[in-house]
Design an enzyme around this catalytic site. Structure first.
Site, PDB file in Angstrom:
ATOM      1  N   HIS A   1     -10.096  -5.356  -3.222  1.00  0.00           N
ATOM      2  CA  HIS A   1      -8.746  -5.576  -2.697  1.00  0.00           C
ATOM      3  C   HIS A   1      -8.865  -5.977  -1.241  1.00  0.00           C
ATOM      4  O   HIS A   1      -9.688  -5.448  -0.492  1.00  0.00           O
ATOM      5  CB  HIS A   1      -7.877  -4.320  -2.834  1.00  0.00           C
ATOM      6  CG  HIS A   1      -8.544  -3.059  -2.395  1.00  0.00           C
ATOM      7  ND1 HIS A   1      -9.465  -2.402  -3.183  1.00  0.00           N
ATOM      8  CD2 HIS A   1      -8.441  -2.342  -1.255  1.00  0.00           C
ATOM      9  CE1 HIS A   1      -9.895  -1.338  -2.538  1.00  0.00           C
ATOM     10  NE2 HIS A   1      -9.302  -1.268  -1.367  1.00  0.00           N
TER      11      HIS A   1
ATOM     12  N   VAL B   1     -10.976   2.797  -3.765  1.00  0.00           N
ATOM     13  CA  VAL B   1     -10.596   2.258  -5.080  1.00  0.00           C
ATOM     14  C   VAL B   1     -11.585   1.142  -5.400  1.00  0.00           C
ATOM     15  O   VAL B   1     -11.707   0.164  -4.631  1.00  0.00           O
ATOM     16  CB  VAL B   1      -9.150   1.730  -5.084  1.00  0.00           C
ATOM     17  CG1 VAL B   1      -8.810   1.173  -6.470  1.00  0.00           C
ATOM     18  CG2 VAL B   1      -8.162   2.831  -4.706  1.00  0.00           C
TER      19      VAL B   1
ATOM     20  N   ASP C   1       0.850  -1.189   0.000  1.00  0.00           N
ATOM     21  CA  ASP C   1       0.000   0.000   0.000  1.00  0.00           C
ATOM     22  C   ASP C   1       0.890   1.244   0.000  1.00  0.00           C
ATOM     23  O   ASP C   1       1.898   1.302   0.696  1.00  0.00           O
ATOM     24  CB  ASP C   1      -0.916  -0.013   1.230  1.00  0.00           C
ATOM     25  CG  ASP C   1      -2.068   0.952   1.108  1.00  0.00           C
ATOM     26  OD1 ASP C   1      -3.218   0.494   1.014  1.00  0.00           O
ATOM     27  OD2 ASP C   1      -1.815   2.186   1.095  1.00  0.00           O
ATOM     28  N   ILE C   2       0.474   2.259  -0.785  1.00  0.00           N
ATOM     29  CA  ILE C   2       1.279   3.479  -0.911  1.00  0.00           C
ATOM     30  C   ILE C   2       1.252   4.302   0.382  1.00  0.00           C
ATOM     31  O   ILE C   2       2.139   5.126   0.613  1.00  0.00           O
ATOM     32  CB  ILE C   2       0.759   4.316  -2.118  1.00  0.00           C
ATOM     33  CG1 ILE C   2       1.830   5.228  -2.664  1.00  0.00           C
ATOM     34  CG2 ILE C   2      -0.503   5.088  -1.760  1.00  0.00           C
ATOM     35  CD1 ILE C   2       1.488   5.830  -4.017  1.00  0.00           C
TER      36      ILE C   2
ATOM     37  N   ASN D   1     -12.947  -3.333   2.446  1.00  0.00           N
ATOM     38  CA  ASN D   1     -13.845  -2.196   2.599  1.00  0.00           C
ATOM     39  C   ASN D   1     -14.838  -2.208   1.447  1.00  0.00           C
ATOM     40  O   ASN D   1     -14.464  -2.524   0.311  1.00  0.00           O
ATOM     41  CB  ASN D   1     -13.061  -0.885   2.600  1.00  0.00           C
ATOM     42  CG  ASN D   1     -12.169  -0.752   3.826  1.00  0.00           C
ATOM     43  OD1 ASN D   1     -12.524  -1.210   4.906  1.00  0.00           O
ATOM     44  ND2 ASN D   1     -11.008  -0.141   3.647  1.00  0.00           N
TER      45      ASN D   1
ATOM     46  N   HIS E   1      -7.003  -5.910   2.205  1.00  0.00           N
ATOM     47  CA  HIS E   1      -5.897  -5.322   2.960  1.00  0.00           C
ATOM     48  C   HIS E   1      -5.311  -6.390   3.885  1.00  0.00           C
ATOM     49  O   HIS E   1      -6.058  -7.071   4.602  1.00  0.00           O
ATOM     50  CB  HIS E   1      -6.378  -4.173   3.849  1.00  0.00           C
ATOM     51  CG  HIS E   1      -6.884  -2.961   3.127  1.00  0.00           C
ATOM     52  ND1 HIS E   1      -6.133  -1.813   2.985  1.00  0.00           N
ATOM     53  CD2 HIS E   1      -8.063  -2.722   2.528  1.00  0.00           C
ATOM     54  CE1 HIS E   1      -6.858  -0.905   2.337  1.00  0.00           C
ATOM     55  NE2 HIS E   1      -8.036  -1.427   2.048  1.00  0.00           N
TER      56      HIS E   1
HETATM   57  P1  5GP Z   1      -9.685   1.326   0.232  1.00  0.00           P
HETATM   58  O1  5GP Z   1      -9.802   2.643   0.961  1.00  0.00           O
HETATM   59  O2  5GP Z   1     -10.373   1.399  -1.121  1.00  0.00           O
HETATM   60  O3  5GP Z   1     -10.113   0.139   1.028  1.00  0.00           O
HETATM   61  O4  5GP Z   1      -8.149   1.085  -0.006  1.00  0.00           O
HETATM   62  C1  5GP Z   1      -7.443   1.652  -1.062  1.00  0.00           C
HETATM   63  C2  5GP Z   1      -5.997   1.608  -0.687  1.00  0.00           C
HETATM   64  O5  5GP Z   1      -5.233   1.843  -1.853  1.00  0.00           O
HETATM   65  C3  5GP Z   1      -5.598   2.680   0.343  1.00  0.00           C
HETATM   66  O6  5GP Z   1      -5.066   2.044   1.502  1.00  0.00           O
HETATM   67  C4  5GP Z   1      -4.554   3.505  -0.397  1.00  0.00           C
HETATM   68  O7  5GP Z   1      -3.496   3.928   0.425  1.00  0.00           O
HETATM   69  C5  5GP Z   1      -4.101   2.584  -1.501  1.00  0.00           C
HETATM   70  N1  5GP Z   1      -3.658   3.260  -2.711  1.00  0.00           N
HETATM   71  C6  5GP Z   1      -4.282   4.310  -3.322  1.00  0.00           C
HETATM   72  N2  5GP Z   1      -3.614   4.660  -4.441  1.00  0.00           N
HETATM   73  C7  5GP Z   1      -2.540   3.804  -4.526  1.00  0.00           C
HETATM   74  C8  5GP Z   1      -1.483   3.680  -5.480  1.00  0.00           C
HETATM   75  O8  5GP Z   1      -1.380   4.407  -6.476  1.00  0.00           O
HETATM   76  N3  5GP Z   1      -0.576   2.709  -5.237  1.00  0.00           N
HETATM   77  C9  5GP Z   1      -0.655   1.882  -4.144  1.00  0.00           C
HETATM   78  N4  5GP Z   1       0.306   0.966  -4.016  1.00  0.00           N
HETATM   79  N5  5GP Z   1      -1.646   1.973  -3.238  1.00  0.00           N
HETATM   80  C10 5GP Z   1      -2.575   2.919  -3.432  1.00  0.00           C
END
Ligand code: 5GP
Ligand code: ZN
Length: 120
Positions: free
Chosen positions: A99, A95, A29-30, A86, A101
């Site tokens: 995915h 996103v 994760d970024i 999520n 986590h």
């Molecule tokens: P969500 O909030 O949808 O459950 O998780 C999305 C995750 O994607 C977040 O933890 C966020 O930090 C990660 N994320 C968003 N953009 C990028 C990216 O460009 N690269 C990577 N490696 N992770 C990302």
């Protein structure tokens, strides 16, 4: 399709990939929330877990098994870790490509949210 994680799959956007096979990839994760914070995604685009169909269940099981495999390799499987899907706005999904986590390497708090439920 304008999907960030499909772009990572297609190598249009770089990511630190920690595992891949014919069904899933996993990358860091970024914005990590734990010493290890990996996202496991299917190669198939599925927007939310509401969109999982019967034929996807083996794939989703493989995502969970992959999280456990990465946790074992990272060395914190026995200590424990957190896995999270999520879903949609209230679930904190940002996103829209499913995915899982994987968070590990430190004790996790529970519950994961800050706000108390309103009882009145
Ligand atoms: P969500 O909030 O949808 O459950 O998780 C999305 C995750 O994607 C977040 O933890 C966020 O930090 C990660 N994320 C968003 N953009 C990028 C990216 O460009 N690269 C990577 N490696 N992770 C990302
Ligand atoms: Zn996608």
């Amino acid at each position: 399709m304008d999907c960030l994680f499909c772009k990572i799959l297609n190598q249009e956007i770089p990511a630190q990939i920690v595992y891949e096979d014919d069904k899933v990839i996993a990358f860091n994760d970024i914005n990590p929330e734990a010493p290890t914070h990996v996202l496991i995604i299917p190669r198939k685009h599925i927007a939310t877990i509401n969109d999982i169909e019967a034929q996807d269940c083996e794939l989703v099981g493989h995502m969970v098994a992959t999280a456990a495999k990465i946790a074992k390799q990272a060395g914190f499987a026995d200590d424990g870790y957190r896995t999270v899907f999520n879903c949609n706005e209230d679930g904190g999904q940002t996103v829209y490509h499913i995915h899982l986590h994987l968070l590990g390497g430190k004790p996790m708090g529970w519950p994961p949210y800050q706000e108390k439920l309103k009882t009145a």
